[in-house]
Scaffold this motif. Structure first.
Motif, PDB file in Angstrom:
ATOM      1  N   THR A 292       0.838  -1.212   0.000  1.00 51.37           N
ATOM      2  CA  THR A 292       0.000   0.000   0.000  1.00 51.37           C
ATOM      3  C   THR A 292       0.863   1.247   0.000  1.00 51.37           C
ATOM      4  O   THR A 292       0.591   2.214  -0.747  1.00 51.37           O
ATOM      5  N   PHE A 293       1.881   1.251   0.830  1.00 50.32           N
ATOM      6  CA  PHE A 293       2.765   2.416   0.885  1.00 50.32           C
ATOM      7  C   PHE A 293       3.498   2.619  -0.431  1.00 50.32           C
ATOM      8  O   PHE A 293       3.688   3.761  -0.903  1.00 50.32           O
ATOM      9  N   ILE A 294       3.936   1.532  -1.047  1.00 53.35           N
ATOM     10  CA  ILE A 294       4.621   1.663  -2.335  1.00 53.35           C
ATOM     11  C   ILE A 294       3.632   2.162  -3.396  1.00 53.35           C
ATOM     12  O   ILE A 294       3.969   3.009  -4.244  1.00 53.35           O
TER      13      ILE A 294
ATOM     14  N   PRO B 127       0.096  12.390   0.337  1.00 52.30           N
ATOM     15  CA  PRO B 127       0.477  13.180   1.529  1.00 52.30           C
ATOM     16  C   PRO B 127       0.635  12.318   2.797  1.00 52.30           C
ATOM     17  O   PRO B 127       1.548  12.559   3.596  1.00 52.30           O
ATOM     18  N   ILE B 128      -0.247  11.347   2.979  1.00 55.18           N
ATOM     19  CA  ILE B 128      -0.154  10.564   4.232  1.00 55.18           C
ATOM     20  C   ILE B 128       1.151   9.792   4.285  1.00 55.18           C
ATOM     21  O   ILE B 128       1.807   9.722   5.327  1.00 55.18           O
ATOM     22  N   VAL B 129       1.539   9.180   3.157  1.00 51.13           N
ATOM     23  CA  VAL B 129       2.788   8.404   3.121  1.00 51.13           C
ATOM     24  C   VAL B 129       3.969   9.328   3.324  1.00 51.13           C
ATOM     25  O   VAL B 129       4.897   9.010   4.085  1.00 51.13           O
ATOM     26  N   ARG B 130       3.941  10.532   2.645  1.00 47.23           N
ATOM     27  CA  ARG B 130       5.052  11.438   2.819  1.00 47.23           C
ATOM     28  C   ARG B 130       5.104  11.980   4.240  1.00 47.23           C
ATOM     29  O   ARG B 130       6.163  12.155   4.818  1.00 47.23           O
ATOM     30  N   ALA B 131       3.936  12.237   4.833  1.00 45.47           N
ATOM     31  CA  ALA B 131       3.898  12.818   6.174  1.00 45.47           C
ATOM     32  C   ALA B 131       4.412  11.852   7.234  1.00 45.47           C
ATOM     33  O   ALA B 131       4.897  12.269   8.294  1.00 45.47           O
ATOM     34  N   SER B 132       4.312  10.545   6.971  1.00 46.56           N
ATOM     35  CA  SER B 132       4.772   9.555   7.947  1.00 46.56           C
ATOM     36  C   SER B 132       6.267   9.313   7.881  1.00 46.56           C
ATOM     37  O   SER B 132       6.805   8.518   8.666  1.00 46.56           O
TER      38      SER B 132
ATOM     39  N   GLU C 264     -10.315  10.703   0.198  1.00 48.33           N
ATOM     40  CA  GLU C 264     -10.567  12.145   0.219  1.00 48.33           C
ATOM     41  C   GLU C 264      -9.799  12.858   1.312  1.00 48.33           C
ATOM     42  O   GLU C 264      -9.581  14.076   1.245  1.00 48.33           O
ATOM     43  N   GLN C 265      -9.408  12.120   2.354  1.00 49.61           N
ATOM     44  CA  GLN C 265      -8.643  12.743   3.428  1.00 49.61           C
ATOM     45  C   GLN C 265      -7.146  12.736   3.145  1.00 49.61           C
ATOM     46  O   GLN C 265      -6.377  13.365   3.871  1.00 49.61           O
ATOM     47  N   ASN C 266      -6.736  12.045   2.117  1.00 46.28           N
ATOM     48  CA  ASN C 266      -5.314  11.949   1.777  1.00 46.28           C
ATOM     49  C   ASN C 266      -4.960  13.092   0.843  1.00 46.28           C
ATOM     50  O   ASN C 266      -4.693  12.926  -0.351  1.00 46.28           O
ATOM     51  N   VAL C 267      -5.008  14.370   1.408  1.00 43.80           N
ATOM     52  CA  VAL C 267      -4.742  15.569   0.617  1.00 43.80           C
ATOM     53  C   VAL C 267      -3.629  16.360   1.265  1.00 43.80           C
ATOM     54  O   VAL C 267      -3.326  16.204   2.456  1.00 43.80           O
ATOM     55  N   GLN C 268      -3.077  17.273   0.464  1.00 45.67           N
ATOM     56  CA  GLN C 268      -1.943  18.076   0.930  1.00 45.67           C
ATOM     57  C   GLN C 268      -2.429  19.163   1.877  1.00 45.67           C
ATOM     58  O   GLN C 268      -3.383  19.871   1.593  1.00 45.67           O
ATOM     59  N   LYS C 269      -1.810  19.349   2.990  1.00 44.85           N
ATOM     60  CA  LYS C 269      -2.096  20.415   3.929  1.00 44.85           C
ATOM     61  C   LYS C 269      -1.142  21.574   3.682  1.00 44.85           C
ATOM     62  O   LYS C 269      -0.074  21.407   3.088  1.00 44.85           O
TER      63      LYS C 269
ATOM     64  N   LYS D 177      -6.698  31.755  26.186  1.00 43.54           N
ATOM     65  CA  LYS D 177      -6.964  32.031  24.785  1.00 43.54           C
ATOM     66  C   LYS D 177      -8.142  33.020  24.660  1.00 43.54           C
ATOM     67  O   LYS D 177      -9.081  32.936  25.434  1.00 43.54           O
ATOM     68  N   GLN D 178      -8.014  33.907  23.732  1.00 41.62           N
ATOM     69  CA  GLN D 178      -9.084  34.869  23.489  1.00 41.62           C
ATOM     70  C   GLN D 178     -10.137  34.260  22.584  1.00 41.62           C
ATOM     71  O   GLN D 178      -9.867  33.387  21.786  1.00 41.62           O
ATOM     72  N   ASN D 179     -11.378  34.805  22.765  1.00 40.46           N
ATOM     73  CA  ASN D 179     -12.459  34.316  21.927  1.00 40.46           C
ATOM     74  C   ASN D 179     -12.196  34.680  20.475  1.00 40.46           C
ATOM     75  O   ASN D 179     -11.784  35.799  20.161  1.00 40.46           O
ATOM     76  N   GLY D 180     -12.433  33.754  19.608  1.00 39.11           N
ATOM     77  CA  GLY D 180     -12.262  34.013  18.190  1.00 39.11           C
ATOM     78  C   GLY D 180     -10.857  33.871  17.725  1.00 39.11           C
ATOM     79  O   GLY D 180     -10.545  34.196  16.583  1.00 39.11           O
ATOM     80  N   GLU D 181      -9.909  33.335  18.599  1.00 43.63           N
ATOM     81  CA  GLU D 181      -8.506  33.191  18.189  1.00 43.63           C
ATOM     82  C   GLU D 181      -8.406  32.102  17.135  1.00 43.63           C
ATOM     83  O   GLU D 181      -9.027  31.044  17.236  1.00 43.63           O
ATOM     84  N   THR D 182      -7.633  32.400  16.154  1.00 40.51           N
ATOM     85  CA  THR D 182      -7.465  31.444  15.056  1.00 40.51           C
ATOM     86  C   THR D 182      -6.635  30.263  15.519  1.00 40.51           C
ATOM     87  O   THR D 182      -5.573  30.414  16.134  1.00 40.51           O
ATOM     88  N   ARG D 183      -7.100  28.979  15.240  1.00 37.78           N
ATOM     89  CA  ARG D 183      -6.379  27.745  15.615  1.00 37.78           C
ATOM     90  C   ARG D 183      -5.355  27.453  14.537  1.00 37.78           C
ATOM     91  O   ARG D 183      -5.652  27.438  13.363  1.00 37.78           O
ATOM     92  N   ILE D 184      -4.133  27.223  14.974  1.00 37.79           N
ATOM     93  CA  ILE D 184      -3.034  26.998  14.026  1.00 37.79           C
ATOM     94  C   ILE D 184      -2.851  25.500  13.834  1.00 37.79           C
ATOM     95  O   ILE D 184      -2.695  24.746  14.791  1.00 37.79           O
ATOM     96  N   GLU D 185      -2.898  25.046  12.586  1.00 36.08           N
ATOM     97  CA  GLU D 185      -2.678  23.633  12.265  1.00 36.08           C
ATOM     98  C   GLU D 185      -1.205  23.407  12.034  1.00 36.08           C
ATOM     99  O   GLU D 185      -0.579  24.123  11.265  1.00 36.08           O
ATOM    100  N   PRO D 186      -0.592  22.424  12.687  1.00 31.97           N
ATOM    101  CA  PRO D 186       0.829  22.143  12.463  1.00 31.97           C
ATOM    102  C   PRO D 186       1.041  21.516  11.106  1.00 31.97           C
ATOM    103  O   PRO D 186       0.116  20.947  10.505  1.00 31.97           O
ATOM    104  N   ASP D 187       2.225  21.601  10.653  1.00 29.41           N
ATOM    105  CA  ASP D 187       2.597  21.022   9.360  1.00 29.41           C
ATOM    106  C   ASP D 187       2.800  19.513   9.531  1.00 29.41           C
ATOM    107  O   ASP D 187       3.683  19.058  10.246  1.00 29.41           O
ATOM    108  N   ARG D 188       1.982  18.715   8.885  1.00 29.13           N
ATOM    109  CA  ARG D 188       2.047  17.259   9.018  1.00 29.13           C
ATOM    110  C   ARG D 188       3.231  16.667   8.264  1.00 29.13           C
ATOM    111  O   ARG D 188       3.523  15.489   8.379  1.00 29.13           O
ATOM    112  N   THR D 189       3.868  17.537   7.474  1.00 31.95           N
ATOM    113  CA  THR D 189       4.998  17.019   6.701  1.00 31.95           C
ATOM    114  C   THR D 189       6.291  17.094   7.459  1.00 31.95           C
ATOM    115  O   THR D 189       7.336  16.712   6.938  1.00 31.95           O
ATOM    116  N   GLN D 190       6.266  17.598   8.679  1.00 35.28           N
ATOM    117  CA  GLN D 190       7.506  17.735   9.433  1.00 35.28           C
ATOM    118  C   GLN D 190       8.077  16.363   9.719  1.00 35.28           C
ATOM    119  O   GLN D 190       7.343  15.456  10.056  1.00 35.28           O
TER     120      GLN D 190
END
Length: 788
Positions: A506-508, A514-519, A748-753, A775-788
């Motif tokens: 599957t990995f090959i 993105p999921i394979v690269r992110a892992s 569909e979830q295997n997309v680039q972030k 945290k303040q109300n309405g603060e934007t949530r930061i998504e980490p880079d899954r490719t790290q």
């Protein structure tokens, strides 16, 4: 047992009819060879008409018979039994007393009635009663020597002054008798002083063979030394080796038993359980005490008896024979009788042909040769009860055991042995001082019977045969593929290999998604290789040991785990260093690139490989057969185990490095537990390591707790392989199965972030550590880079 000619034999003791003891008693046996003619009247007689002697012959000598004749022979017979205390004589003895006396009188009558044997010469007799008592017989026998005692009558005068006319007693030229050895010994000491030859018809004591002490004594019966030898031969023919002896107190009984004991010691193979004596004057209950004592040694069922007939109250059967012929010096026909020493010189070398078919002769000691008929008194023989001839002894034994009958009509010979032969596989432990007695001890454990007295331990590669008389090779076994201990681990490993192969494929197939690269593709393939090798080692552990198999076992046993946990350690260490560095600086830490991770993993794995090759150099791989591991108390279950030269300690040492990597990885997983859930694989790796530690903590007690089990190898191999498969399955399931699920079922979830910089990652990590209240109300949530 009797002599082969005229003889007496006896039934068992009346007291013994209810015992399990021997029902054939070996007692004295007598030939009745008397003096047949003038000078050397030695003859065998038979039953028939007996000369009747009137009571007038006993006028001057109570308990005696006088028969006038030109030549007088003395006779000593136990006409009466021994009297009770204080009384010399008791009841009449028919067979052993009166019948024997009648036989002598009959022989004299036959000689005197034959005009050719002793023409113009008549044989007379003076017969005395010994009353079966030696002291009384000695007093009686003084009659025989009265004529030879010179008496001084010079001072004796009649009333008219004339010297008295004293009738000189008849001169006795020889004596027939006595019966008991004790009586013959007592009388012989007197007769030899007056040079009167003595011929006994029944005395068998061995000491009477001493020609220095009893030089005028002869006998027509063999001494007890022959009888003792005959008894010993019978005992051996019966298969006995443990008997008791019973003797009348006195010369005959004690000497006979001594002779039997002496020759049994010299011959070997027969032991005496008890030696019991019958007192001279036994009381009414004495025999009951003797029987109870004999029964104390129940294994000694044979009793050898040398006893007087009065002591054992026996009935006797008489077998007689008559007629004999002999040549004598012609000059003796014209003179008075020769002196005793001259008569003795003719007596000893004489050889007479008896009508019974046997010869009468004496050896240099005056003893007759040993000839016995062997009788058994068969009480249970309904057709012919009584005595039956079952054999003969003339220097050699001839006996028919099939003709014998025992208690209840049984024809099997009763056993009279101290100890039964030991069974195969048992050694004899001898009883001190009794060579016929022993205890049988089983050669136990892994011992076999080396010889009759010793057990020896079989060599380490052998075990005793079932009867423990030899050793046989120990079967060699190995873990078979069809064994449950192999099927279960192999099944788990096969499923794991299939699952791992599916993940790799599957990995090959989705290598650029993105999921394979992110892992972390490169390190993931390394980690999956390690998991695959962990599953593969199961088949090497089950395979038949050989040099190649043993070499791969050493190499792959720790290598798969080393690769797996080196890769996970590198991942957790990278995550930990990134977030720790982010707390201090926005500059990324060193060696976090994919290439650096591969190099670090390779270095960690090389430590394991280097250790294995050092092991190869020190101890080359080879197979061994372990006979100690499966050697239970029951040798039938012993097995030699074919296996590689890997001890429990070497297996643990081989896994120890991987365990260190595992523990270190767990520590980093704990330290990285604060990483955001959406950031890479920190938490899955943590759960993987926690579960893996639990698996291996359970492995240790199971592995070492079965060290004493008879199936140690199988249990330990199964435990080790199952534990490794479980740890590999935990890693595979928690790290890669969720990714494969998303890739296959939710593409569909295997997309680039959106890719973020290291600074953004650090900010995200910092915000994630703050409490929600900050945290303040309405603060934007930061998504980490899954490719790290």
């Amino acid at each position: 047992m009797t002599s082969s000619g005229p003889a007496l034999s006896s039934p068992p003791l009346h007291h013994h009819h209810h015992l399990h003891y021997l029902h054939v008693f070996f007692c004295t046996f007598y030939q009745y060879h008397l003096w047949p003619r003038l000078l050397l009247s030695l003859c065998l007689w038979t039953g028939g008409q007996v000369v009747q002697v009137s009571a007038s012959h006993q006028h001057f000598h109570p308990h005696s018979i006088k028969i006038p004749g030109d030549i007088t022979l003395g006779g000593l017979f136990p006409i009466h039994a021994r009297g009770p205390h204080g009384v010399n004589c008791g009841e009449l003895k028919k067979e052993k007393g009166i019948h024997r006396m009648e036989a002598m009188l009959y022989a004299l009558d036959q000689i005197n009635s034959d005009p050719e044997l002793l023409p113009n010469i008549t044989l007379g007799a003076r017969i005395l009663d010994t009353c079966s008592r030696d002291t009384y017989a000695l007093e009686q026998s003084l009659t025989f020597v009265q004529a030879l005692i010179q008496k001084d009558t010079s001072d004796i005068r009649c009333s008219n002054g004339e010297p008295p006319i004293i009738r000189k007693p008849e001169r006795v030229v020889g004596v027939i008798g006595a019966s008991a050895s004790s009586v013959s010994i007592m009388v012989a000491n007197i007769l030899r002083l007056f040079e009167i030859p003595q011929v006994s018809y029944a005395s068998t004591a061995p000491e009477l063979s001493d020609n220095n002490r009893y030089d005028y004594f002869s006998r027509v019966v063999p001494p007890d030394s022959y009888q003792a030898q005959a008894m010993l031969d019978i005992v051996k023919a019966m298969g006995w080796n443990y008997v008791s002896t019973l003797a009348s107190e006195g010369n005959y009984g004690e000497s006979g038993v001594d002779a039997f004991m002496q020759i049994s010691r010299e011959a070997g193979g027969v032991c005496i359980a008890q030696s019991v004596k019958i007192p001279r004057e036994p009381t009414a209950g004495e025999f009951d005490k003797i029987i109870k004592r004999l029964m104390e040694t129940s294994n000694a069922r044979g009793v050898i008896i040398f006893a007087n007939e009065d002591d054992i109250n026996q009935r006797w059967a008489i077998y007689c024979a008559a007629g004999c012929s002999c040549c004598f010096p012609l000059k003796w026909r014209c003179h008075m009788w020769p002196h005793g020493d001259e008569l003795l010189k003719v007596t000893r070398p004489v050889c007479l042909a008896g009508s019974a078919g046997t010869s009468v002769l004496f050896n240099e000691n005056g003893d007759a040769p040993g000839r016995y008929d062997i009788f058994q008194f068969q009480m249970t023989n309904h057709s012919h009860p009584g005595y039956h001839v079952i054999g003969q002894w003339t220097n050699n034994l001839r006996i028919n055991l099939e003709e014998m009958q025992w208690s209840g009509g049984d024809r099997s010979v009763p056993e009279s042995i101290c100890s039964f032969p030991c069974n195969p596989g048992e050694r004899k432990k001898m009883v001190k001082g009794v060579p016929c007695c022993w205890h049988c001890e089983l050669c136990d454990g892994y011992q076999y019977q080396l010889d009759e007295f010793n057990c020896e331990t079989c060599p380490s590669d052998m075990r005793p045969v079932p009867n423990r008389t030899a050793c046989r090779p120990t079967p060699i076994i190995k873990l078979e593929w069809n064994s449950p201990w192999a099927l279960v681990p192999a099944s788990l490993a096969m499923l794991g290999i299939l699952a791992t192969s599916a993940v790799v494929i599957t990995f090959i197939r989705f290598n650029d998604t993105p999921i394979v690269r992110a892992s972390g593709r490169e390190l993931s393939y390394v980690l999956l290789t390690g998991i695959f090798l962990i599953y593969l080692i199961t088949f090497l552990m089950i395979a038949e040991p050989g040099v190649v198999v043993c070499a791969f076992r050493r190499l792959l046993l720790g290598l798969g785990m080393a690769i797996t946990y080196s890769a996970m350690l590198t991942k957790t260490n990278r995550i930990y260093r990134i977030f720790e560095q982010g707390k201090r600086s926005v500059t990324p830490p060193k060696f976090i690139s994919p290439t650096s991770q591969l190099v670090i993993t390779f270095i960690l794995v090389c430590v394991q490989v280097l250790g294995v090759f050092v092991w190869f150099g020190v101890v080359p791989p080879h197979t061994i057969i372990d006979y100690d591991e499966l050697r239970p108390p029951n040798p039938d279950l012993a097995r030699g185990i074919l296996k590689c030269d890997m001890s429990d300690l070497s297996i643990i040492c081989c896994l120890s490095y991987s365990i260190v990597l595992m523990v270190t990885c767990t520590v980093y997983a704990v330290k990285s537990r604060g990483v955001p859930e959406t950031f890479n694989e920190a938490k899955p790796i943590g759960f993987t390591m926690y579960t893996t530690c639990i698996v291996w903590l359970a492995f240790v007690p199971i592995f070492f707790g079965t060290a004493q089990s008879t199936e140690k190898l199988f249990i330990q191999t199964a435990t080790l392989t199952v534990s490794m498969s479980l740890s590999a399955s935990v890693s595979l399931g928690m790290l890669y199965m969720p990714k494969v699920y998303v890739i296959v079922f939710h593409p569909e979830q295997n997309v680039q972030k959106r890719k973020r910089s290291f600074k953004a990652v650090v900010q995200a990590a910092t915000l994630s550590q703050k409490s929600p209240s900050d945290k303040q109300n309405g603060e934007t949530r930061i998504e980490p880079d899954r490719t790290q």
